[in-house]
Write a protein that holds these residues in place. Structure first.
Motif, PDB file in Angstrom:
ATOM      1  N   ILE A 199      60.972  30.755 -25.104  1.00  0.00           N
ATOM      2  CA  ILE A 199      61.309  31.070 -23.712  1.00  0.00           C
ATOM      3  C   ILE A 199      61.650  32.551 -23.557  1.00  0.00           C
ATOM      4  O   ILE A 199      62.301  33.147 -24.419  1.00  0.00           O
ATOM      5  CB  ILE A 199      62.493  30.190 -23.258  1.00  0.00           C
ATOM      6  CG1 ILE A 199      62.007  28.731 -23.157  1.00  0.00           C
ATOM      7  CG2 ILE A 199      63.060  30.646 -21.904  1.00  0.00           C
ATOM      8  CD1 ILE A 199      63.082  27.704 -23.244  1.00  0.00           C
ATOM      9  N   GLY A 200      61.172  33.110 -22.452  1.00  0.00           N
ATOM     10  CA  GLY A 200      61.503  34.501 -22.138  1.00  0.00           C
ATOM     11  C   GLY A 200      61.530  34.682 -20.634  1.00  0.00           C
ATOM     12  O   GLY A 200      61.363  33.714 -19.884  1.00  0.00           O
ATOM     13  N   ILE A 201      61.746  35.908 -20.169  1.00  0.00           N
ATOM     14  CA  ILE A 201      61.713  36.141 -18.723  1.00  0.00           C
ATOM     15  C   ILE A 201      60.356  36.727 -18.340  1.00  0.00           C
ATOM     16  O   ILE A 201      59.710  37.393 -19.146  1.00  0.00           O
ATOM     17  CB  ILE A 201      62.879  37.036 -18.225  1.00  0.00           C
ATOM     18  CG1 ILE A 201      62.757  38.472 -18.736  1.00  0.00           C
ATOM     19  CG2 ILE A 201      64.225  36.431 -18.618  1.00  0.00           C
ATOM     20  CD1 ILE A 201      63.696  39.438 -18.018  1.00  0.00           C
ATOM     21  N   THR A 202      59.941  36.464 -17.114  1.00  0.00           N
ATOM     22  CA  THR A 202      58.590  36.851 -16.700  1.00  0.00           C
ATOM     23  C   THR A 202      58.489  38.357 -16.433  1.00  0.00           C
ATOM     24  O   THR A 202      59.500  39.032 -16.219  1.00  0.00           O
ATOM     25  CB  THR A 202      58.167  36.110 -15.418  1.00  0.00           C
ATOM     26  OG1 THR A 202      59.028  36.548 -14.348  1.00  0.00           O
ATOM     27  CG2 THR A 202      58.290  34.598 -15.569  1.00  0.00           C
ATOM     28  N   THR A 203      57.265  38.845 -16.429  1.00  0.00           N
ATOM     29  CA  THR A 203      57.001  40.250 -16.108  1.00  0.00           C
ATOM     30  C   THR A 203      57.574  40.577 -14.729  1.00  0.00           C
ATOM     31  O   THR A 203      58.208  41.618 -14.540  1.00  0.00           O
ATOM     32  CB  THR A 203      55.478  40.504 -16.108  1.00  0.00           C
ATOM     33  OG1 THR A 203      54.989  40.097 -17.384  1.00  0.00           O
ATOM     34  CG2 THR A 203      55.148  41.958 -15.877  1.00  0.00           C
ATOM     35  N   HIS A 204      57.384  39.645 -13.787  1.00  0.00           N
ATOM     36  CA  HIS A 204      57.919  39.835 -12.449  1.00  0.00           C
ATOM     37  C   HIS A 204      59.449  39.988 -12.495  1.00  0.00           C
ATOM     38  O   HIS A 204      60.018  40.892 -11.873  1.00  0.00           O
ATOM     39  CB  HIS A 204      57.542  38.644 -11.568  1.00  0.00           C
ATOM     40  CG  HIS A 204      58.252  38.608 -10.253  1.00  0.00           C
ATOM     41  ND1 HIS A 204      57.873  39.396  -9.182  1.00  0.00           N
ATOM     42  CD2 HIS A 204      59.350  37.919  -9.852  1.00  0.00           C
ATOM     43  CE1 HIS A 204      58.698  39.173  -8.174  1.00  0.00           C
ATOM     44  NE2 HIS A 204      59.594  38.289  -8.555  1.00  0.00           N
ATOM     45  N   ALA A 205      60.125  39.131 -13.262  1.00  0.00           N
ATOM     46  CA  ALA A 205      61.588  39.194 -13.359  1.00  0.00           C
ATOM     47  C   ALA A 205      62.022  40.515 -13.974  1.00  0.00           C
ATOM     48  O   ALA A 205      62.975  41.150 -13.501  1.00  0.00           O
ATOM     49  CB  ALA A 205      62.113  38.032 -14.193  1.00  0.00           C
ATOM     50  N   PRO A 259      67.229  46.590 -25.959  1.00  0.00           N
ATOM     51  CA  PRO A 259      67.034  45.852 -24.700  1.00  0.00           C
ATOM     52  C   PRO A 259      65.841  46.352 -23.888  1.00  0.00           C
ATOM     53  O   PRO A 259      65.223  45.578 -23.150  1.00  0.00           O
ATOM     54  CB  PRO A 259      68.345  46.100 -23.940  1.00  0.00           C
ATOM     55  CG  PRO A 259      69.349  46.434 -25.007  1.00  0.00           C
ATOM     56  CD  PRO A 259      68.580  47.170 -26.059  1.00  0.00           C
ATOM     57  N   GLY A 260      65.478  47.623 -24.064  1.00  0.00           N
ATOM     58  CA  GLY A 260      64.350  48.193 -23.322  1.00  0.00           C
ATOM     59  C   GLY A 260      63.033  47.483 -23.615  1.00  0.00           C
ATOM     60  O   GLY A 260      62.095  47.550 -22.807  1.00  0.00           O
ATOM     61  N   ALA A 261      62.970  46.794 -24.746  1.00  0.00           N
ATOM     62  CA  ALA A 261      61.758  46.051 -25.108  1.00  0.00           C
ATOM     63  C   ALA A 261      61.434  44.981 -24.057  1.00  0.00           C
ATOM     64  O   ALA A 261      60.266  44.627 -23.881  1.00  0.00           O
ATOM     65  CB  ALA A 261      61.930  45.399 -26.481  1.00  0.00           C
ATOM     66  N   VAL A 262      62.465  44.498 -23.353  1.00  0.00           N
ATOM     67  CA  VAL A 262      62.256  43.462 -22.328  1.00  0.00           C
ATOM     68  C   VAL A 262      61.363  44.005 -21.200  1.00  0.00           C
ATOM     69  O   VAL A 262      60.581  43.266 -20.617  1.00  0.00           O
ATOM     70  CB  VAL A 262      63.602  42.938 -21.783  1.00  0.00           C
ATOM     71  CG1 VAL A 262      63.388  41.949 -20.638  1.00  0.00           C
ATOM     72  CG2 VAL A 262      64.416  42.299 -22.903  1.00  0.00           C
ATOM     73  N   ASN A 263      61.478  45.303 -20.912  1.00  0.00           N
ATOM     74  CA  ASN A 263      60.621  45.886 -19.881  1.00  0.00           C
ATOM     75  C   ASN A 263      59.216  46.160 -20.409  1.00  0.00           C
ATOM     76  O   ASN A 263      58.250  46.118 -19.654  1.00  0.00           O
ATOM     77  CB  ASN A 263      61.213  47.198 -19.353  1.00  0.00           C
ATOM     78  CG  ASN A 263      62.537  46.973 -18.646  1.00  0.00           C
ATOM     79  OD1 ASN A 263      63.595  47.301 -19.174  1.00  0.00           O
ATOM     80  ND2 ASN A 263      62.481  46.368 -17.468  1.00  0.00           N
ATOM     81  N   LYS A 264      59.113  46.452 -21.715  1.00  0.00           N
ATOM     82  CA  LYS A 264      57.825  46.848 -22.281  1.00  0.00           C
ATOM     83  C   LYS A 264      56.899  45.650 -22.487  1.00  0.00           C
ATOM     84  O   LYS A 264      55.711  45.738 -22.226  1.00  0.00           O
ATOM     85  CB  LYS A 264      58.027  47.586 -23.607  1.00  0.00           C
ATOM     86  CG  LYS A 264      58.532  49.013 -23.384  1.00  0.00           C
ATOM     87  CD  LYS A 264      58.795  49.719 -24.721  1.00  0.00           C
ATOM     88  CE  LYS A 264      59.837  50.817 -24.563  1.00  0.00           C
ATOM     89  NZ  LYS A 264      60.967  50.678 -25.480  1.00  0.00           N
ATOM     90  N   ASP A 265      57.434  44.539 -22.996  1.00  0.00           N
ATOM     91  CA  ASP A 265      56.577  43.399 -23.326  1.00  0.00           C
ATOM     92  C   ASP A 265      57.297  42.082 -23.033  1.00  0.00           C
ATOM     93  O   ASP A 265      57.547  41.291 -23.945  1.00  0.00           O
ATOM     94  CB  ASP A 265      56.184  43.498 -24.818  1.00  0.00           C
ATOM     95  CG  ASP A 265      55.071  42.526 -25.191  1.00  0.00           C
ATOM     96  OD1 ASP A 265      54.399  42.000 -24.260  1.00  0.00           O
ATOM     97  OD2 ASP A 265      54.889  42.280 -26.394  1.00  0.00           O
TER      98      ASP A 265
END
Lengths: 126, 364
Positions: free
Chosen positions: A22-28, A84-90
């Protein structure tokens, strides 16, 4: 690996056997902006569908991350805690949040396909 | 009340701004590159901020006006030089702060920059105190554009010749497209920079010129992380009606004569604080790990007593760590003191820190 499914709380889910990733979507991730902090659940914890399972924070605000699936946390992605910046990258790839041993497979039927989620996200931007 | 828009609203939209309601205005919170990028570009190059929502007040008068204004603003207005700016506040009867502001002495009297959320109330307070003896105007036809960052001076000099010779916290009148503009060397980012007071009609023209010089538009999101790294207070959060300037660690802004003589609203209430019997103090706080402690988070001592709370907290992109400000009991205010921050039910170690978190040299 299964086709990716999506929740109304803007999480994505993939299934391998009885384990859900589970992860958060690109939109999120886009809505959050720059992610600067991630808090993940502890391994072994039991979480309930739509219950809080983690926290993401941008420079602006903190948001809860929910689990779309009930079960036991079997693994968490320490690399997004360290960077944490990885969440924005991928967000829908290497920046997954946690893995769950699925308790009730029928919950998967309530999730959306990509096309339906994209439509949902457009109509419910936040 | 209907949401207001600045003269640059449509331009912000064309630059990819995301808007948020702020103090009754629709303001850009960020553009497409995001808050962290905007923050870093301001520190490395130059950023443009539309701060036209802020109040621009002018009051005409000379010596008599200075005497009346000193009754509500605790700075030395008899000593302020022409075109000099000073940070100060409007104090209330309890010694608290109605607003923080920048006063600039100009030829006709004083210009005062006020917070957007406070400006209408400030106008009432100030005009009430001056009892209609002076011409006072809260300008609706003026925009305020801030240009901040190390390249600000060389960029603005190309557009408005002469600005690079201004010293920090000083201003002057300049000419732009045949109109008078008033520019001060000041800002809210901890960087060198300027604030340009310009007619609404010409604001767009200037904004476009700045952007064409590779200046990045910056939203309120980065404005907040920049000012917090610089240790600057945000009204309504770090200071408010019930914090006095001494406990807010803003004693430096009250001139020596005013500290000794008083004669301003609330002086009697803060006199004992001025003499050192403070109960609490605004401090910088550095969480030990990555945890972000935001406004309202409780602060505990090493032996688990509640000693204060956070008033602002975020991740500081240039210092690359979480940072916060808050009030603690005086005996816990020394930099290096170990404290604990309660975030989502768990206590996290932190240290009291010097302010600012980020330091830059201003042009003096």
């Amino acid at each position: 690996m299964s086709e990716k499914k999506y929740s109304k709380q803007h999480e994505w889910v993939t299934i391998e056997g009885d384990i859900a990733t589970i992860g958060i979507t690109t939109h999120a991730a886009e809505m959050l902006g720059d992610v600067v902090f991630v808090e993940l659940p502890e391994k072994g914890k039991n979480v309930e569908k739509e219950g809080q399972a983690g926290v993401v924070e941008s420079t602006k605000a903190a948001s809860d991350v929910y689990t779309p699936i009930t079960g036991e946390i079997t693994d968490t992605n320490q690399s997004i805690v360290d960077d944490p910046g990885a969440v924005n990258k991928d967000p829908e790839g290497s920046a997954w949040f946690f893995k769950i041993k699925i308790k009730n497979k029928s919950e998967l039927d309530q999730l959306m396909s990509k096309a339906n989620y994209d439509k949902f996200a457009k109509e419910n931007p936040n | 009340m209907e949401t207001q828009k600045t003269a640059l609203y449509e331009y912000h939209r064309s630059l990819g701004a995301k808007f948020v309601p702020f103090a009754g205005y629709e303001m850009p919170v960020q553009y497409s590159s995001g808050i962290v990028n905007e923050h870093k570009l301001t520190r490395s190059s130059a950023g443009m901020f539309d701060v036209s929502h802020m109040g621009q007040l002018s009051i005409e008068g000379s010596k008599e006006l200075a005497i009346e204004l000193e009754k509500i603003i605790p700075i030395d207005l008899s000593q302020i030089k022409l075109n000099q700016s000073k940070y100060s506040f409007l104090t209330n009867e309890e010694g608290g702060i109605y607003d923080d502001l920048i006063v600039t002495k100009v030829e006709k009297g004083f210009n005062i920059i006020l917070n957007a959320a406070c400006k209408n109330n400030d106008f009432k307070i100030i005009s009430g105190a001056l009892k209609n003896k002076f011409k006072i105007t809260l300008h609706k036809n003026l925009s305020l554009i801030a240009l901040q960052g190390p390249k600000s001076s060389q960029i603005l000099e190309k557009i408005i010749s002469g600005v690079s010779s201004l010293k920090f916290m000083n201003g002057n009148k300049f000419s732009y497209n045949g109109e008078d503009v008033y520019i001060t060397r000041s800002g809210y980012t901890g960087e060198d920079g300027f604030e340009i007071s310009i007619s609404n009609k010409l604001a767009l023209d200037l904004a476009k010129k700045l952007i064409s010089q590779n200046v990045q538009p910056i939203g309120l999101g980065a404005r907040d992380t920049l000012r917090l790294e610089a240790g600057l207070c945000l009204y309504g959060h770090d200071i408010n009606k019930s914090t006095n300037p001494i406990e807010a660690n803003l004693k430096w802004a009250i001139s020596k004569r005013r500290r000794e003589e008083g004669g301003f609203v609330g002086y009697e209430k803060i006199k004992s604080d001025l003499n050192g019997s403070l109960s609490r103090l605004r401090v910088g706080i550095k969480p030990e790990g990555k945890i972000i402690a935001r406004e309202g988070v409780k602060i505990f001592s090493d032996d688990d007593n509640e000693i204060g709370s956070i008033t602002s907290g975020t991740f500081g992109p240039s210092v690359n760590r979480p940072i916060a400000m808050g009030y603690v009991k005086l005996n816990f205010s020394k930099p290096g003191t170990k404290v604990f921050l309660e975030v989502r039910g768990k206590k996290h170690e932190a240290k009291i820190s010097e302010l600012p978190f980020y330091k830059k040299n201003y042009v003096r």
